[in-house]
Design an enzyme around this catalytic site. Structure first.
Site, PDB file in Angstrom:
ATOM      1  N   ASP A 546     -87.163  38.387 -17.052  1.00  0.00           N
ATOM      2  CA  ASP A 546     -88.451  39.070 -17.229  1.00  0.00           C
ATOM      3  C   ASP A 546     -88.771  39.817 -15.929  1.00  0.00           C
ATOM      4  O   ASP A 546     -88.089  39.640 -14.919  1.00  0.00           O
ATOM      5  CB  ASP A 546     -89.489  37.974 -17.522  1.00  0.00           C
ATOM      6  CG  ASP A 546     -90.851  38.514 -17.883  1.00  0.00           C
ATOM      7  OD1 ASP A 546     -90.946  39.674 -18.298  1.00  0.00           O
ATOM      8  OD2 ASP A 546     -91.829  37.752 -17.748  1.00  0.00           O
ATOM      9  N   GLU A 549     -88.521  45.254 -14.024  1.00  0.00           N
ATOM     10  CA  GLU A 549     -88.672  46.732 -13.941  1.00  0.00           C
ATOM     11  C   GLU A 549     -88.333  47.254 -12.560  1.00  0.00           C
ATOM     12  O   GLU A 549     -87.798  48.377 -12.490  1.00  0.00           O
ATOM     13  CB  GLU A 549     -90.107  47.109 -14.331  1.00  0.00           C
ATOM     14  CG  GLU A 549     -90.459  46.807 -15.768  1.00  0.00           C
ATOM     15  CD  GLU A 549     -90.630  45.318 -16.063  1.00  0.00           C
ATOM     16  OE1 GLU A 549     -90.979  44.580 -15.116  1.00  0.00           O
ATOM     17  OE2 GLU A 549     -90.393  44.897 -17.196  1.00  0.00           O
ATOM     18  N   ASP A 621     -95.681  42.780 -23.426  1.00  0.00           N
ATOM     19  CA  ASP A 621     -96.982  42.126 -23.629  1.00  0.00           C
ATOM     20  C   ASP A 621     -97.874  42.871 -24.609  1.00  0.00           C
ATOM     21  O   ASP A 621     -98.768  43.625 -24.225  1.00  0.00           O
ATOM     22  CB  ASP A 621     -97.682  41.977 -22.283  1.00  0.00           C
ATOM     23  CG  ASP A 621     -96.888  41.078 -21.345  1.00  0.00           C
ATOM     24  OD1 ASP A 621     -95.933  40.426 -21.823  1.00  0.00           O
ATOM     25  OD2 ASP A 621     -97.223  41.020 -20.155  1.00  0.00           O
TER      26      ASP A 621
HETATM   27  C1  NOJ Z   1     -94.629  38.673 -18.527  1.00  0.00           C
HETATM   28  C2  NOJ Z   1     -93.892  38.605 -19.832  1.00  0.00           C
HETATM   29  O1  NOJ Z   1     -93.997  39.830 -20.509  1.00  0.00           O
HETATM   30  C3  NOJ Z   1     -94.447  37.467 -20.656  1.00  0.00           C
HETATM   31  O2  NOJ Z   1     -93.755  37.390 -21.875  1.00  0.00           O
HETATM   32  C4  NOJ Z   1     -94.327  36.167 -19.885  1.00  0.00           C
HETATM   33  O3  NOJ Z   1     -94.918  35.125 -20.632  1.00  0.00           O
HETATM   34  C5  NOJ Z   1     -95.054  36.297 -18.549  1.00  0.00           C
HETATM   35  N1  NOJ Z   1     -94.508  37.407 -17.833  1.00  0.00           N
HETATM   36  C6  NOJ Z   1     -94.946  35.024 -17.704  1.00  0.00           C
HETATM   37  O4  NOJ Z   1     -93.636  34.791 -17.364  1.00  0.00           O
END
Ligand code: NOJ
Length: 962
Positions: A546, A549, A621
């Protein structure tokens, strides 16, 4: 120190809140640039405005040096000249070498570079400032054969050539032609004599030539320089209080690409927008901003927006009746794409408009690949032969994934696991978000809550389930934290513009970032995953990457400063969109090194062209709101056609709390997402499938079970995409390529090879919908065999328990109907074949099978079957589609008792039945009869014949006579 940072953060937050109070501004507008705020985008848009305002009077400063142009062994090359003023205001030229390569794979590639920056040092300047342009985006994106096609031929006459026109025939049977014209500079790509893609039709080619930074002194000498060189924007930039020292000065590249006679273009994910891309220069229903490709952490993104998101695939497909073509703009820097559509040109294209696009990148070279189709399938194949096909994932990765931020302890994990069994809901992977670590230090465990990870892993493994743990690229800066210390000791972090370790803020607080462009960093990363190092039992441990970017909370636009330095001396600006891919690449290599016989599974948030070779991706998200469920479909279609078919959206919506209705509808849609995961934010309430009780638990359960039933067909579709790039989620135009009324339809899609047409319900309170049939084929309601037929919209009821799914006649889909706890446990279950007959009474389908987990499939250990029902003789046949080999035979041996336990024949003309009570089966020179049950066609429903246990085995050839 800490207080200072905190108060800085509070001030920043206050500033955001004040700004948000201004009408029309959201936090995102404040955090992320518009084109106007991005100097290279603004300059190139202005350039385009000047060029298009009075095209006849427009004289671009570019010309081709004809003496340099030549064509040899599949390559046309030469030099483009740009007339500029030097630092003393004297006219001079910048030389831009170009090459147009005709590849054996059938695509053509145009590269335009800049001679001045090609390596030779420039007197008086440190080499870093005169370094060559970044030319390695293709190195990451493209893995295909780059051999020039020596059979490409120059068919131009001497007269044409002396006038600067070269006509090169290339591609399959020389059906493609590139017409290069020097003045004005333009390259037209024709197929069968008709132009489909034109590079630089509007003369928007623009390359910022190298120049010395103007000093106060030479400005004083010649103030006119200030007009051409806007020091503030070109040599440094300030956005949101963050400075970008641009030591190399302006480096942008831009060019226009026209798709003549194509009114619709698709692709360039990732944007939360319609599938058919909108115009970007204003007008009703259009955007005012270009689509932006710049990997950023854009939490709770706006929908219907061209704003940048987590990933970037600079691939665009244009489709119209009878034709599909595409381009790949292989540039890893921030890129903006303007789209406008011309007025229809009745003489050339009837009522159809043409689409004109304008691609603008901050740095790097122009590196464009042109794919001329002629249809979507060949475009995907051409794109795959350049950027690689997605490898076949392990089958458990296609099952259901249960995630939330966070499952808080081993007990929590095991309780959720047990609850799936208690409610008889299958699932394959449970996920751990960042809270499992000790203070967000990856490769560690929060000991009080996860005292014995090894035991937990074993308990999951016993039930054939996996754990997916998150590991991000930011590494907590803490003395004593081994992973960080090793990074520093081995000099493997990204650097500031001064060459120091770069530090920024992310989940753990102050962090450094691993620089996975560096081969040594990849080795270091592999080391962290060595058996026994992470949790002691890695057998069923997979990884989630995660924030790659990369997300930097206190960085400009929530990411790394553009003047940061990576391995190879490249600036972040040059390589930004590819960084996330290098990180998952390191993780995939680490998993492969740890368990060479297992297919790795890694989920990533950031991606670039070619990332499909590495794992799965999700759309980040989203929120528990209907508009996010609605936009997920078009988003997933965009990824799918851009080569990245293994894609999903967080089911339920990440932020907030879904209503029960929204949750049920989202599971119904999610059951058809190629990647199917429920996820929730840390502040969201629990929402596992059983939380809301009946009837919701059963409704969610039936969606997940439907997914598991259809796994054999889904796996088969994944297998197909792994060798020809055909997407799992298929836009309407793939099935009905000549129907131009469907190019805007993005709320329904076809699914794999099954012929299933899926239209998820995405509006609150909706209990029915209109589903569009793109052709005259017969369609059957998948659940009750109601017949739908006729081009156009059809009304279909959709009470809460139903997702509208129609089966297009002509396909045979393969299911496994028994409930098991996980996908792996289904490997020896019998199959059901559902035969949906087409208008002519025929149907065909495919089944691909292997062990589902290991890499033995690459060595031929699989079984590939073809099923066909023919109206000629009313026989359903199964035949092998593969050459028999030692490995295929030894795999087939492991499933040689697996049978077809049921056949459903839908839409059969009962008058043609040989016997009303039984069918005859043939296998291995034996034959036998099996009883059937018959439901005759009535009340708009098709006839259904059910054959129970025909006793044919899946691995052999057989036939069933109806
Ligand atoms: C951002 C991610 O997009 C999300 O899915 C994740 O739960 C959070 N980071 C925490 O790791």
């Amino acid at each position: 120190m800490v207080r200072a940072r905190l108060s800085g953060g509070i001030l920043c937050l206050l500033a955001i809140l004040i700004l948000m109070a201004a009408p029309g501004l959201s936090a995102k507008n404040y955090l992320f640039k518009t084109c106007e705020q991005s100097p290279f985008c603004r300059r190139n848009r202005e350039y385009a405005d000047r060029a298009t305002a009075a095209p006849a009077a427009w004289a671009p400063p570019y010309s081709v040096d004809l003496a340099t142009v030549s064509f040899e062994t599949g390559v046309l090359d030469g030099t483009i000249l740009k007339s500029v003023l030097d630092s003393r205001g004297e006219p001079t030229v910048a030389e831009l070498p170009f090459s147009l390569v005709f590849l054996e794979s059938g695509s053509a590639r145009l590269v335009v570079d800049e001679k001045r920056r090609l390596g030779s040092p420039i007197d008086g300047f440190p080499s870093r400032l005169t370094q060559r342009r970044y030319n390695e985006a293709s190195k990451w994106a493209v893995v295909g054969d780059m051999t020039p096609d020596i059979s490409a031929i120059d068919i131009s006459t001497d007269e044409e050539r002396s006038g600067g026109i070269y006509r090169i025939k290339y591609g399959p049977n020389h059906s493609f032609e590139a017409v290069f014209s020097a003045s004005p500079l333009q390259i037209k790509f024709l197929r069968d004599g008709e132009a489909h893609v034109i590079l630089n039709e509007r003369s928007l080619l623009n390359v910022d030539q190298w120049r010395p930074k103007p000093t106060v002194e030479n400005l004083a000498e010649d103030p006119s320089l200030a007009n051409e060189i806007d020091i503030k924007d070109m040599w440094e930039e300030d956005f949101g209080g963050k400075k970008d020292m641009k030591p190399k000065g302006p480096e942008a590249v831009a060019m226009d690409i026209t798709f003549p006679g194509y009114e619709h273009v698709f692709g360039i994910p990732e944007h939360a927008d319609k599938f058919s891309l909108r115009e970007t220069r204003g007008g009703e229903g259009n955007h005012n901003e270009p689509y932006r490709l710049f990997n950023v952490d854009i939490f709770e993104y706006d929908v219907n927006s061209p704003m940048a998101m987590y990933g970037a695939i600079p691939f665009m497909q244009a489709h119209r009746k009878g034709s599909s073509v595409a381009v790949l703009w292989a540039n890893a820097a921030e890129t903006w794409i303007d789209i406008v559509k011309t007025r229809p040109n009745p003489e050339a294209f009837g009522t159809r408009k043409s689409t004109q696009t304008h691609w603008i990148s901050e740095s790097g070279i122009i590196d464009v690949y042109v794919m001329l189709g002629p249809n979507s399938a060949s475009v995907y194949q051409q794109y795959g032969s350049l950027t690689g096909y997605a490898p076949l994932p392990p089958i458990y990765a296609l099952g259901y994934h249960q995630c939330r931020w966070n499952y808080n302890s081993e007990d929590d994990v095991l309780e959720v696991d047990a609850n799936f069994d208690k409610h008889e809901i299958p699932y394959d992977c449970i996920w751990l978000d960042i809270e499992y670590t000790e203070n967000k230090k990856y490769f560690t465990w929060m000991k009080p809550s996860f005292p014995n990870a090894e035991k937990m892993m074993q308990a999951l493994d016993k039930r054939k389930r996996k754990l997916v743990a998150i590991i991000d690229p930011h590494i907590k800066k803490e003395t004593g934290y081994k992973v960080y210390e090793g990074l520093v000791k081995n000099d493997l972090t990204t650097k500031t513009e001064n060459g120091k370790e770069y530090n920024g803020w992310c989940w753990p607080g102050e962090s450094a970032w691993i620089d996975t462009f560096n081969p040594k960093a990849i080795e270091y990363w592999k080391d962290q995953f060595k058996p026994g190092k992470f949790c002691g039992y890695e057998h069923n441990l997979l990884i989630w990457n995660d924030m790659n970017e990369p997300s930097v909370f206190n960085g400009p636009e929530v990411t790394a400063p553009r003047d940061n330095i990576h391995y190879g001396n490249w600036e972040e600006r040059d390589v930004h969109n590819v960084y996330g891919m290098t990180f998952i690449n390191a993780t995939v290599q680490a998993l492969a090194a740890r368990q060479p016989r297992q297919r790795p599974f890694v989920l990533t948030r950031a991606f670039f062209a070619g990332s499909q070779r590495l794992g799965a991706v999700w759309t980040g998200d989203n929120a528990a709101k209907w508009e996010y469920l609605d936009i997920a479909g078009p988003m997933l279609l965009s990824h799918s056609i851009a080569g990245f078919g293994f894609i999903g959206a967080d089911v339920g919506g990440f932020f907030g709390n879904p209503t029960t209705e929204l949750l049920v509808r989202w599971y119904q849609a999610g059951a058809f997402y190629p990647f199917f995961r429920g996820h929730a934010h840390i502040e969201s309430k629990r929402r596992e499938p059983w939380v809301f009780g009946e009837p919701y638990t059963s409704l969610i359960k039936s969606s997940i079970r439907l997914r598991y039933q259809l796994l054999p067909s889904l796996y088969t579709a994944f297998h197909r995409t792994s060798f020809d790039g055909m997407p799992i989620m298929r836009p309407m135009f793939l099935i009905a390529p000549d129907n131009e009324d469907i190019l805007d339809i993005d709320d329904q899609f076809f699914w794999g090879e099954t012929g299933l047409l899926v239209k998820p319900i995405v509006q609150q309170g909706a209990l029915s919908t209109e589903i569009y049939l793109p052709d005259d084929e017969v369609y059957y309601d998948y659940f009750d065999s109601t017949i739908y037929q006729g081009l156009g919209y059809h009304h279909i009821e959709a009470p809460l328990e139903k997702i509208p799914v129609l089966a297009r006649g002509g396909h045979i889909l393969v299911r496994r109907d028994r409930y098991r706890r996980s996908a792996t446990l289904m490997s020896h279950d019998p199959f059901t074949l559902v035969v949906h007959l087409d208008n002519a009474g025929n149907a065909a389908g495919v089944l691909y099978l292997d062990d589902g987990e290991t890499t033995a499939n690459i060595r031929g250990a699989y079984s590939h079957r073809f099923f066909m029902f023919s109206s000629q003789d009313n026989i359903l046949r199964s035949r092998s589609m593969q050459p028999s080999s030692v490995n295929s035979r030894s795999f087939e041996k492991t499933i040689d008792t697996v049978r077809i336990e049921k056949v459903l024949l839908v839409g059969f003309d009962m008058d043609k039945l040989k016997s009303a009570t039984s069918v005859e089966s043939f296998q291995d020179k034996k034959s036998w009869t099996t009883e059937i049950t018959v439901e005759v066609a009535a009340n708009g429903k098709a006839s259904v014949i059910t054959v129970r246990d025909p006793k044919v085995l899946v691995t052999g050839d057989w036939s069933i006579q109806f």
